[in-house]
Design a protein around this motif. Sequence first.
Motif, PDB file in Angstrom:
ATOM      1  N   GLU A  51       0.838  -1.203   0.000  1.00 23.05           N
ATOM      2  CA  GLU A  51       0.000   0.000   0.000  1.00 23.05           C
ATOM      3  C   GLU A  51       0.877   1.260   0.000  1.00 23.05           C
ATOM      4  O   GLU A  51       0.597   2.214  -0.739  1.00 23.05           O
ATOM      5  CB  GLU A  51      -0.934  -0.024   1.219  1.00 23.05           C
ATOM      6  N   THR A  52       1.939   1.249   0.799  1.00 21.53           N
ATOM      7  CA  THR A  52       2.867   2.389   0.814  1.00 21.53           C
ATOM      8  C   THR A  52       3.449   2.600  -0.578  1.00 21.53           C
ATOM      9  O   THR A  52       3.514   3.719  -1.100  1.00 21.53           O
ATOM     10  CB  THR A  52       4.052   2.096   1.783  1.00 21.53           C
ATOM     11  N   PHE A  53       3.891   1.493  -1.149  1.00 12.53           N
ATOM     12  CA  PHE A  53       4.490   1.546  -2.484  1.00 12.53           C
ATOM     13  C   PHE A  53       3.481   2.138  -3.475  1.00 12.53           C
ATOM     14  O   PHE A  53       3.799   3.008  -4.289  1.00 12.53           O
ATOM     15  CB  PHE A  53       4.865   0.115  -2.908  1.00 12.53           C
ATOM     16  N   ASN A  54       2.262   1.670  -3.377  1.00 13.25           N
ATOM     17  CA  ASN A  54       1.221   2.128  -4.283  1.00 13.25           C
ATOM     18  C   ASN A  54       0.977   3.632  -4.129  1.00 13.25           C
ATOM     19  O   ASN A  54       0.880   4.366  -5.117  1.00 13.25           O
ATOM     20  CB  ASN A  54      -0.065   1.350  -3.976  1.00 13.25           C
ATOM     21  N   LEU A  55       0.927   4.108  -2.875  1.00 14.34           N
ATOM     22  CA  LEU A  55       0.685   5.535  -2.647  1.00 14.34           C
ATOM     23  C   LEU A  55       1.812   6.384  -3.221  1.00 14.34           C
ATOM     24  O   LEU A  55       1.583   7.424  -3.836  1.00 14.34           O
ATOM     25  CB  LEU A  55       0.537   5.811  -1.131  1.00 14.34           C
ATOM     26  N   ILE A  56       3.036   5.894  -3.038  1.00 10.66           N
ATOM     27  CA  ILE A  56       4.186   6.637  -3.581  1.00 10.66           C
ATOM     28  C   ILE A  56       4.101   6.682  -5.109  1.00 10.66           C
ATOM     29  O   ILE A  56       4.316   7.728  -5.728  1.00 10.66           O
ATOM     30  CB  ILE A  56       5.520   6.014  -3.115  1.00 10.66           C
ATOM     31  N   LEU A  57       3.765   5.556  -5.699  1.00  9.01           N
ATOM     32  CA  LEU A  57       3.653   5.520  -7.165  1.00  9.01           C
ATOM     33  C   LEU A  57       2.585   6.506  -7.653  1.00  9.01           C
ATOM     34  O   LEU A  57       2.767   7.191  -8.656  1.00  9.01           O
ATOM     35  CB  LEU A  57       3.305   4.107  -7.644  1.00  9.01           C
ATOM     36  N   GLN A  58       1.493   6.601  -6.897  1.00  8.20           N
ATOM     37  CA  GLN A  58       0.434   7.540  -7.295  1.00  8.20           C
ATOM     38  C   GLN A  58       0.912   8.981  -7.181  1.00  8.20           C
ATOM     39  O   GLN A  58       0.681   9.804  -8.062  1.00  8.20           O
ATOM     40  CB  GLN A  58      -0.805   7.327  -6.428  1.00  8.20           C
ATOM     41  N   GLN A  59       1.642   9.275  -6.079  1.00  6.62           N
ATOM     42  CA  GLN A  59       2.145  10.646  -5.905  1.00  6.62           C
ATOM     43  C   GLN A  59       3.124  11.024  -7.015  1.00  6.62           C
ATOM     44  O   GLN A  59       3.244  12.181  -7.398  1.00  6.62           O
ATOM     45  CB  GLN A  59       2.847  10.779  -4.542  1.00  6.62           C
ATOM     46  N   MET A  88      -8.210  -8.720  -0.674  1.00  8.67           N
ATOM     47  CA  MET A  88      -7.576  -7.538  -0.068  1.00  8.67           C
ATOM     48  C   MET A  88      -6.552  -6.938  -1.037  1.00  8.67           C
ATOM     49  O   MET A  88      -6.446  -5.728  -1.189  1.00  8.67           O
ATOM     50  CB  MET A  88      -6.871  -7.929   1.231  1.00  8.67           C
ATOM     51  N   LEU A  89      -5.808  -7.809  -1.686  1.00  8.38           N
ATOM     52  CA  LEU A  89      -4.794  -7.326  -2.628  1.00  8.38           C
ATOM     53  C   LEU A  89      -5.440  -6.603  -3.799  1.00  8.38           C
ATOM     54  O   LEU A  89      -4.913  -5.613  -4.305  1.00  8.38           O
ATOM     55  CB  LEU A  89      -3.990  -8.504  -3.193  1.00  8.38           C
ATOM     56  N   GLN A  90      -6.572  -7.123  -4.211  1.00 10.79           N
ATOM     57  CA  GLN A  90      -7.221  -6.569  -5.398  1.00 10.79           C
ATOM     58  C   GLN A  90      -7.616  -5.104  -5.199  1.00 10.79           C
ATOM     59  O   GLN A  90      -7.783  -4.371  -6.163  1.00 10.79           O
ATOM     60  CB  GLN A  90      -8.459  -7.405  -5.731  1.00 10.79           C
ATOM     61  N   GLU A  91      -7.738  -4.699  -3.912  1.00  8.79           N
ATOM     62  CA  GLU A  91      -8.116  -3.302  -3.636  1.00  8.79           C
ATOM     63  C   GLU A  91      -6.954  -2.334  -3.849  1.00  8.79           C
ATOM     64  O   GLU A  91      -7.150  -1.127  -3.865  1.00  8.79           O
ATOM     65  CB  GLU A  91      -8.617  -3.184  -2.192  1.00  8.79           C
ATOM     66  N   ILE A  92      -5.746  -2.887  -3.991  1.00  8.00           N
ATOM     67  CA  ILE A  92      -4.581  -2.012  -4.196  1.00  8.00           C
ATOM     68  C   ILE A  92      -4.434  -1.762  -5.701  1.00  8.00           C
ATOM     69  O   ILE A  92      -4.250  -2.698  -6.481  1.00  8.00           O
ATOM     70  CB  ILE A  92      -3.306  -2.653  -3.596  1.00  8.00           C
ATOM     71  N   GLU A  93      -4.508  -0.497  -6.053  1.00  4.56           N
ATOM     72  CA  GLU A  93      -4.694  -0.139  -7.462  1.00  4.56           C
ATOM     73  C   GLU A  93      -3.644  -0.702  -8.433  1.00  4.56           C
ATOM     74  O   GLU A  93      -3.972  -1.212  -9.483  1.00  4.56           O
ATOM     75  CB  GLU A  93      -4.701   1.386  -7.572  1.00  4.56           C
ATOM     76  N   PHE A 126      -9.663 -13.894  -9.770  1.00  7.93           N
ATOM     77  CA  PHE A 126      -9.755 -12.486  -9.355  1.00  7.93           C
ATOM     78  C   PHE A 126      -9.142 -11.557 -10.406  1.00  7.93           C
ATOM     79  O   PHE A 126      -8.871 -10.392 -10.139  1.00  7.93           O
ATOM     80  CB  PHE A 126      -9.118 -12.283  -7.978  1.00  7.93           C
ATOM     81  N   LYS A 127      -8.895 -12.106 -11.584  1.00 10.25           N
ATOM     82  CA  LYS A 127      -8.426 -11.316 -12.738  1.00 10.25           C
ATOM     83  C   LYS A 127      -7.070 -10.660 -12.517  1.00 10.25           C
ATOM     84  O   LYS A 127      -6.761  -9.616 -13.101  1.00 10.25           O
ATOM     85  CB  LYS A 127      -9.458 -10.227 -13.133  1.00 10.25           C
ATOM     86  N   LEU A 128      -6.272 -11.249 -11.640  1.00 13.36           N
ATOM     87  CA  LEU A 128      -4.873 -10.831 -11.551  1.00 13.36           C
ATOM     88  C   LEU A 128      -4.049 -11.885 -12.291  1.00 13.36           C
ATOM     89  O   LEU A 128      -4.561 -12.938 -12.677  1.00 13.36           O
ATOM     90  CB  LEU A 128      -4.433 -10.688 -10.089  1.00 13.36           C
ATOM     91  N   ILE A 129      -2.770 -11.607 -12.491  1.00  8.38           N
ATOM     92  CA  ILE A 129      -1.962 -12.511 -13.313  1.00  8.38           C
ATOM     93  C   ILE A 129      -1.037 -13.337 -12.414  1.00  8.38           C
ATOM     94  O   ILE A 129      -0.182 -12.779 -11.715  1.00  8.38           O
ATOM     95  CB  ILE A 129      -1.129 -11.704 -14.331  1.00  8.38           C
ATOM     96  N   PRO A 130      -1.219 -14.660 -12.423  1.00 11.36           N
ATOM     97  CA  PRO A 130      -0.330 -15.485 -11.592  1.00 11.36           C
ATOM     98  C   PRO A 130       1.031 -15.676 -12.259  1.00 11.36           C
ATOM     99  O   PRO A 130       1.127 -15.831 -13.476  1.00 11.36           O
ATOM    100  CB  PRO A 130      -1.079 -16.825 -11.499  1.00 11.36           C
ATOM    101  N   ILE A 131       2.044 -15.667 -11.434  1.00 12.13           N
ATOM    102  CA  ILE A 131       3.403 -16.013 -11.899  1.00 12.13           C
ATOM    103  C   ILE A 131       3.753 -17.324 -11.206  1.00 12.13           C
ATOM    104  O   ILE A 131       4.009 -17.349 -10.000  1.00 12.13           O
ATOM    105  CB  ILE A 131       4.418 -14.929 -11.510  1.00 12.13           C
TER     106      ILE A 131
END
Length: 261
Positions: A51-59, A88-93, A126-131
């Motif tokens: 979440e921190t990483f995501n917020l920084i990327l947005q800023q 929960m992960l899916q909520e992170i943009e 959940f429409k995310l991409i598995p590795i």
Amino acid sequence: MKKLLIIGNWKLNNNKKIILDFCKKLNSYLSTINYDHHLKISIAPPILHLETFNLILQQLHNNHISLTAQNIDVNILGSFTGETSISMLQEIENIKYVIVGHSERRIHHNETKELIAKKFKLVKSFKLIPILCIGETKEEKNANKAQKICKEQIDTIIQLVGYQAFDKAIIAYEPIWAIGSNQSASTNYIQYMHQFIRHYISRYDINISKKLIIQYGGSVNKKNALEILSVKDVNGVLIGNSSLDCDQFIDIIKCTKLIKY
Ligand SMILES: O=C[C@H](O)COP(=O)(O)O
């Protein structure tokens, strides 16, 4: 031109201060180059820092870096102390990928092939991409069983989800003996294994196999990245240690500009 996916798997490393410095440096490098859309870049920080990483990327108004989760629980909700769910992960943009079946989870957390297949299925739903990480131990390699082991790891997914599961999925071939060893597999060996994996999937569906992104992981660094990324059936790298240092990570990204097609 082949597509390349470069992911830094930070495992259990780095803190908020490092994330901020890393993001600023990487973002400013990427904004100075002619960004090639055949290249995708993602970072897998510890789940607590997503979440921190995501917020920084947005800023930073980032357009180039996505996020990868290192793991998820096999349950979506309920009494599972200490776990994190896919919903929960899916909520992170910026989350795009989820690693499943990393050898460190197979070894240290006793994850079975069957559990990994369930996680893979969940990520897809959940429409995310598995590795999907696959790979053999040193003993298995020496016993000439590397392809058999990888085939079995892929088969468990196909049995639960069907071969179509590999449409828009990623396989990371990570020989366990090369991880964190400072000694990557040779380029001949990497091609031998990647070709095998692609050919194996092609027996089910040629189009899925052609589009399949197969990353290599195991002691990739700025010195060997160019030759590894130039291997015919390599479509990217999953980098542990060398992704912790932003300068080295940028040097690896720079290698993608030097690949001769
Ligand atoms: O997920 C990354 C791999 O385990 C590779 O780690 P490494 O680059 O430190 O060998």
